[in-house]
Design an enzyme around this catalytic site. Structure first.
Site, PDB file in Angstrom:
ATOM      1  N   ILE A 160       6.424  46.709 -16.449  1.00  0.00           N
ATOM      2  CA  ILE A 160       6.640  47.829 -16.000  1.00  0.00           C
ATOM      3  C   ILE A 160       7.846  48.191 -14.981  1.00  0.00           C
ATOM      4  O   ILE A 160       8.441  49.430 -15.181  1.00  0.00           O
ATOM      5  CB  ILE A 160       5.314  48.253 -14.912  1.00  0.00           C
ATOM      6  CG1 ILE A 160       3.976  48.069 -16.034  1.00  0.00           C
ATOM      7  CG2 ILE A 160       5.497  49.602 -14.210  1.00  0.00           C
ATOM      8  CD1 ILE A 160       2.786  48.345 -15.206  1.00  0.00           C
TER       9      ILE A 160
ATOM     10  N   TYR B  56     -11.324  41.612 -14.326  1.00  0.00           N
ATOM     11  CA  TYR B  56     -10.260  41.954 -13.603  1.00  0.00           C
ATOM     12  C   TYR B  56     -10.303  41.127 -12.155  1.00  0.00           C
ATOM     13  O   TYR B  56      -9.799  40.665 -11.428  1.00  0.00           O
ATOM     14  CB  TYR B  56      -9.938  43.205 -13.282  1.00  0.00           C
ATOM     15  CG  TYR B  56      -8.741  43.761 -12.907  1.00  0.00           C
ATOM     16  CD1 TYR B  56      -7.537  43.320 -13.576  1.00  0.00           C
ATOM     17  CD2 TYR B  56      -8.373  44.710 -11.753  1.00  0.00           C
ATOM     18  CE1 TYR B  56      -6.137  43.664 -13.335  1.00  0.00           C
ATOM     19  CE2 TYR B  56      -7.241  45.011 -11.304  1.00  0.00           C
ATOM     20  CZ  TYR B  56      -6.342  44.533 -12.015  1.00  0.00           C
ATOM     21  OH  TYR B  56      -4.707  44.703 -11.771  1.00  0.00           O
TER      22      TYR B  56
ATOM     23  N   LYS C 134      -5.947  44.679  -5.621  1.00  0.00           N
ATOM     24  CA  LYS C 134      -5.378  46.029  -5.665  1.00  0.00           C
ATOM     25  C   LYS C 134      -6.060  46.808  -4.762  1.00  0.00           C
ATOM     26  O   LYS C 134      -5.258  47.960  -4.406  1.00  0.00           O
ATOM     27  CB  LYS C 134      -5.500  46.335  -7.267  1.00  0.00           C
ATOM     28  CG  LYS C 134      -4.636  45.698  -8.317  1.00  0.00           C
ATOM     29  CD  LYS C 134      -3.094  45.861  -7.917  1.00  0.00           C
ATOM     30  CE  LYS C 134      -2.090  45.431  -9.197  1.00  0.00           C
ATOM     31  NZ  LYS C 134      -1.079  45.499  -9.000  1.00  0.00           N
TER      32      LYS C 134
ATOM     33  N   VAL D 250       8.031  35.147  -2.873  1.00  0.00           N
ATOM     34  CA  VAL D 250       7.640  36.331  -1.712  1.00  0.00           C
ATOM     35  C   VAL D 250       6.498  35.856  -1.027  1.00  0.00           C
ATOM     36  O   VAL D 250       5.912  36.401  -0.118  1.00  0.00           O
ATOM     37  CB  VAL D 250       6.922  37.454  -2.447  1.00  0.00           C
ATOM     38  CG1 VAL D 250       8.170  38.291  -3.260  1.00  0.00           C
ATOM     39  CG2 VAL D 250       5.829  37.112  -3.375  1.00  0.00           C
TER      40      VAL D 250
ATOM     41  N   LYS E 102       0.710  46.488 -22.268  1.00  0.00           N
ATOM     42  CA  LYS E 102       1.069  45.220 -22.666  1.00  0.00           C
ATOM     43  C   LYS E 102       2.032  44.398 -21.761  1.00  0.00           C
ATOM     44  O   LYS E 102       3.258  44.905 -22.070  1.00  0.00           O
ATOM     45  CB  LYS E 102       1.295  45.157 -24.057  1.00  0.00           C
ATOM     46  CG  LYS E 102       0.022  45.654 -25.012  1.00  0.00           C
ATOM     47  CD  LYS E 102       0.394  45.261 -26.441  1.00  0.00           C
ATOM     48  CE  LYS E 102      -0.630  45.630 -27.224  1.00  0.00           C
ATOM     49  NZ  LYS E 102      -0.323  45.528 -29.025  1.00  0.00           N
TER      50      LYS E 102
END
Length: 263
Positions: free
Chosen positions: A20, A155, A162, A65, A192
């Site tokens: 993305i 998920y 999230k 990170v 994908k």
């Protein structure tokens, strides 16, 4: 003259051409933005560097990170290279593969910690270093998903991460508003990507959403255009929001059928 002519920013989370983050990078570069990139781990370097070079960027650095010293070192380089920046893209998410299938009740303590640290706290850590480099205001965008607000089988802990990320976006928006910095999230439909491939039953879910969402599945270009809006002056009074770019799936209230898929 492009929408981002004279503007500079950092992209975090580019992994390969299917990311993305790559769709967003292409959209911003096409509008004249000067981009810097950070990737996670040496294994991704050979995939990231050719992409970065193809859009004329000369700043690409590895950064863990979860390591405060590594983030500090990276932003010292960002400051030296760019001086100031105008935007930041957070496209980072990770949970151990074994946590993305089976029963949520079996989530391990360590898997939970990793998912929340990498996928959520990293936004706070990056924002803390980025906002002093935005003296004239700016914008930050993070990537979220439907599983933050509705149960999406398999998920699992990533949905929890999230949800925490979306709350973090709101708190950062409130806190950084005094610095004229906007913080928003994009809730993308299934695409994908390298990260999505780790979710059990993803292909079946992708097919299902494409068949029932009013406008079908989305792609990288759709997300790139949404980020183009949220990071530009066109959205100068929009902050603390989640922008759904999922073909309208979020209005369906339909279940995800992937729970029975054993891919």
């Amino acid at each position: 003259m492009g929408l981002f002519e004279g503007k500079r920013g950092m992209i975090f989370g580019l992994a390969n051409k299917n990311s993305i983050a790559w769709g967003i990078s292409q959209a911003l570069a096409s509008e004249g933005a000067e981009l810097g990139f950070s990737y996670a781990g040496e294994v991704l370097k050979k995939r990231v560097e050719p992409l970065v070079a193809s859009i004329g960027s000369t700043f690409v650095e590895e950064c863990d990170v979860t390591d405060e010293a590594a983030i500090d070192a990276l932003f010292s380089k960002v400051a030296a290279h760019f001086g100031t920046i105008d935007f930041l893209v957070h496209s980072i998410a990770f949970a151990p593969r074994e946590e993305l299938g089976g029963r949520f009740v079996n989530t391990s303590r360590e898997g939970f910690r990793i998912a929340l640290d990498v996928s959520c706290y990293s936004l706070v850590a990056l924002a803390k270093r980025a906002y002093p480099l935005m003296p004239n205001g700016g914008a930050m965008v993070a990537m979220t998903y439907y599983g933050a607000e509705k149960v999406t089988p398999n998920y699992n802990v990533m949905g929890v991460a999230k949800a925490a990320l979306e709350a973090t976006v709101r708190y950062l928006a409130w806190d950084l508003g005094q610095n004229q910095i906007r913080v928003n999230a994009i809730s993308a439909g299934p695409i994908k990507t390298l990260a999505a491939s780790g979710v059990s039953g993803f292909r079946k879910s992708l097919s299902y959403v494409g068949s029932v969402a009013p406008m079908g599945n989305v792609d990288q270009d759709d997300i790139g255009d949404a980020a183009r809006y949220l990071l530009s002056d066109w959205s100068r009074k929009v902050t603390g929001e989640v922008l759904y770019v999922d073909g309208g799936f979020n209005i369906m209230g339909a279940p995800d059928p992937s729970a029975d898929d054993k891919e």
